[in-house]
Design an enzyme around this catalytic site. Structure first.
Site, PDB file in Angstrom:
ATOM      1  CG  ASP A 154      23.983  -5.743  16.678  1.00 60.26           C
ATOM      2  OD1 ASP A 154      23.740  -5.682  17.898  1.00 60.26           O
ATOM      3  OD2 ASP A 154      24.151  -6.813  16.073  1.00 60.26           O
ATOM      4  CB  ALA A 155      26.428  -3.734  21.012  1.00 60.39           C
ATOM      5  CG  ASP A 209      42.914 -18.649  22.941  1.00 61.42           C
ATOM      6  OD1 ASP A 209      42.932 -19.885  22.969  1.00 61.42           O
ATOM      7  OD2 ASP A 209      42.232 -17.960  23.717  1.00 61.42           O
ATOM      8  CE  LYS A 218      42.078 -13.984  23.357  1.00 58.50           C
ATOM      9  NZ  LYS A 218      41.524 -15.349  23.192  1.00 58.50           N
ATOM     10  CG  PHE A 220      21.932  -2.308   5.916  1.00 55.25           C
ATOM     11  CD1 PHE A 220      22.090  -1.731   7.171  1.00 55.25           C
ATOM     12  CD2 PHE A 220      22.789  -3.340   5.554  1.00 55.25           C
ATOM     13  CE1 PHE A 220      23.076  -2.158   8.042  1.00 55.25           C
ATOM     14  CE2 PHE A 220      23.793  -3.771   6.417  1.00 55.25           C
ATOM     15  CZ  PHE A 220      23.934  -3.188   7.655  1.00 55.25           C
ATOM     16  CG  ASP A 247      30.478  -8.525  16.420  1.00 55.68           C
ATOM     17  OD1 ASP A 247      30.276  -7.916  17.488  1.00 55.68           O
ATOM     18  OD2 ASP A 247      29.680  -9.353  15.946  1.00 55.68           O
ATOM     19  CE  LYS A 248      36.205  -9.706  11.937  1.00 51.99           C
ATOM     20  NZ  LYS A 248      37.411 -10.135  12.618  1.00 51.99           N
ATOM     21  CD  GLU A 289      38.257  -9.567  25.326  1.00 48.95           C
ATOM     22  OE1 GLU A 289      37.560  -9.442  24.300  1.00 48.95           O
ATOM     23  OE2 GLU A 289      39.013 -10.530  25.523  1.00 48.95           O
ATOM     24  CE  LYS A 325      26.254 -10.746   8.907  1.00 50.39           C
ATOM     25  NZ  LYS A 325      25.319 -11.254   9.955  1.00 50.39           N
ATOM     26  CG  HIS A 339      29.835  -6.866  11.364  1.00 51.98           C
ATOM     27  ND1 HIS A 339      30.007  -7.203  12.691  1.00 51.98           N
ATOM     28  CD2 HIS A 339      28.659  -7.431  10.981  1.00 51.98           C
ATOM     29  CE1 HIS A 339      28.990  -7.953  13.084  1.00 51.98           C
ATOM     30  NE2 HIS A 339      28.163  -8.101  12.059  1.00 51.98           N
ATOM     31  CE  LYS A 354      47.565 -12.570  26.739  1.00 54.03           C
ATOM     32  NZ  LYS A 354      48.599 -11.606  27.164  1.00 54.03           N
ATOM     33  CD  GLU A 363      44.467  -9.708  33.674  1.00 50.61           C
ATOM     34  OE1 GLU A 363      44.130  -9.776  34.865  1.00 50.61           O
ATOM     35  OE2 GLU A 363      45.129 -10.590  33.102  1.00 50.61           O
ATOM     36  NE  ARG A 418      28.873 -10.139  18.982  1.00 51.58           N
ATOM     37  CZ  ARG A 418      28.046  -9.251  19.556  1.00 51.58           C
ATOM     38  NH1 ARG A 418      27.448  -9.569  20.701  1.00 51.58           N
ATOM     39  NH2 ARG A 418      27.854  -8.074  19.022  1.00 51.58           N
ATOM     40  CE  LYS A 419      29.698 -11.520  12.897  1.00 54.14           C
ATOM     41  NZ  LYS A 419      29.100 -11.557  14.247  1.00 54.14           N
TER      42      LYS A 419
END
Length: 412
Positions: A265-266, A298, A292, A257, A19-20, A45, A178, A17, A296, A58, A271-272
């Site tokens: 798709d970008a 998060d 990260k 598909f 995003d992955k 990122e 998916k 995917h 961090k 960074e 985002r997941k």
């Protein structure tokens, strides 16, 4: 009162995917920096699109980049190599996204000195949190991995499909996919599948016949082969008896598909986050994990919250447990610690709030030390969930260990 009988749904996405792909690239960069310098700082990122990968963020790390932004000899080439090897491992050799042909751009730059002065240890100052924020952890007894069943099976479906694609057992599959699993719960226990969905990228013609006026393709026989294969995966991954005559099955419901991944798709890092955590069965603090380094919170604090929630459920003290923690940037100690066993606990939640923080230090450094997080162990976590995985001998998924259960019980 919580409901006992209901339907609940979670989804997962494959390693291919878009995003992955971005998440795995970002964590490949984290691993590269940590392999050179265990104290490296990374906030990477990634953007993926048609035959292009762009990095921004960074960084700081010995043998990689100095404070003035000068790269060590070969460092940028090593980053590019890690990016291309990640895309190759996933399996992208398509016209629209190919590990060898994609354009790579690197806009990583030195970490802000203002962030560094608040986070780094100095003199009598302990290492502070890399940012403010809230983080959650969750565990439940629905599956052997103490994960929500809907997400657990969503991941397992795509893991099986990816393994078959890589081995050649399902060579008609392409990397992007998916899944979605809806389970019926009775008395709070998952008992059957109400709906199952898979959309998977496929090789040309493994779809129903089509004609757009200029081109045509597709094959009923090949489409049936793909559908029968996915049904076999459903039967292999879900518990026996979960799939019934009433289960709604949707396999490639759009019909075709072929164009997928970053060409379709970008993709963007982070985002997941619901796929990464608990599939919507538990709260999420909002912060992503991938890209990260473990300073961090998060990432590291979400890991420790999962770890502690898992100890509670693993010790038999609750059937479900949610833990929240919060931090302020530059401050070492957490600002709050919250436990909710959702009425299933054998010990008062307030007592657990007192006991659990005494079992280990919940400062950023304390978390990293306890879980051994300053290692290149992160890319493997960037697909098919950060939680519910098997701990590795090299320290990967250390937050999934149940090694605090005896100490927790002894503290009661």
């Amino acid at each position: 009162m919580s409901r006992s009988n209901y339907l609940f749904t979670s989804e997962s996405v494959s390693e291919g995917h878009p995003d992955k792909v971005a998440d795995q690239i970002s964590d490949a960069v984290v691993d590269l920096f940590l392999s050179r310098d265990p104290q490296a700082r990374v906030a990477c990122e990634t953007l993926t699109t048609t035959n292009r990968v762009v990095l921004a963020g960074e960084v700081r790390g010995l043998k990689m980049i100095d404070k003035d932004g000068n790269w060590e000899p070969g460092a940028q080439e090593d980053i590019q190599r890690a990016v291309r090897e990640t895309v190759k491992r996933i399996g992208y050799e398509q016209e629209g996204f190919h590990w060898q042909n994609l354009t790579f751009e690197n806009y990583l730059h030195p970490q802000s000195a203002h962030i560094a002065q608040g986070v780094d240890e100095s003199g009598n100052k302990d290492e502070g949190a890399g940012d403010q924020g809230i983080m959650f952890g969750y565990a439940c007894d629905e599956t052997p991995s103490l994960m929500p069943a809907t997400l657990y099976y969503s991941h397992r479906i795509l893991e099986k499909m990816a393994a078959d694609r890589h081995s050649g057992a399902a060579a008609f599959l392409e990397p992007d996919a998916k899944s979605q699993v809806t389970l019926a719960f009775e008395n709070g226990v998952p008992v059957r599948a109400a709906a199952l969905v898979v959309s998977t990228q496929h090789q040309p013609d493994f779809c129903l016949p089509w004609n757009d006026g200029e081109k045509s393709g597709g094959s009923v026989e090949k489409h049936r082969q793909l559908s029968d294969y996915v049904m076999d995966v459903f039967n292999d991954t879900l518990p026996k008896g979960f799939i019934t005559a009433d289960t709604a099955i949707h396999i490639n419901p759009t019909g075709r598909f072929e164009i997928g991944g970053p060409d379709g798709d970008a993709g963007v890092t982070g985002r997941k986050i619901i796929v990464d955590t608990y599939g919507g069965a538990a709260p999420h603090g909002g912060g992503a994990f991938s890209g990260k380094d473990p300073t961090k919170v998060d990432r590291s604090a979400a890991y420790i919250c999962r770890y502690l929630a898992k100890q509670v459920v693993g010790a038999g003290l609750a059937k479900r447990c949610t833990i929240q923690i919060s931090y302020a940037i530059g401050v070492a100690e957490p600002l709050s610690f919250y436990v909710d066993t959702h009425g299933t606990g054998t010990i008062a939640d307030a007592r657990l709030e007192t006991i659990l923080p005494q079992l280990l230090r919940l400062t950023p450094k304390g978390i990293r030390t306890h879980l051994g997080l300053n290692k290149p162990i992160y890319q493997r976590s960037a697909a098919y969930g950060h939680f519910g995985r098997t701990p590795d001998a090299d320290g990967g998924f250390s937050w999934e260990k149940l090694d605090l259960v005896d100490k927790l019980k002894a503290s009661l």
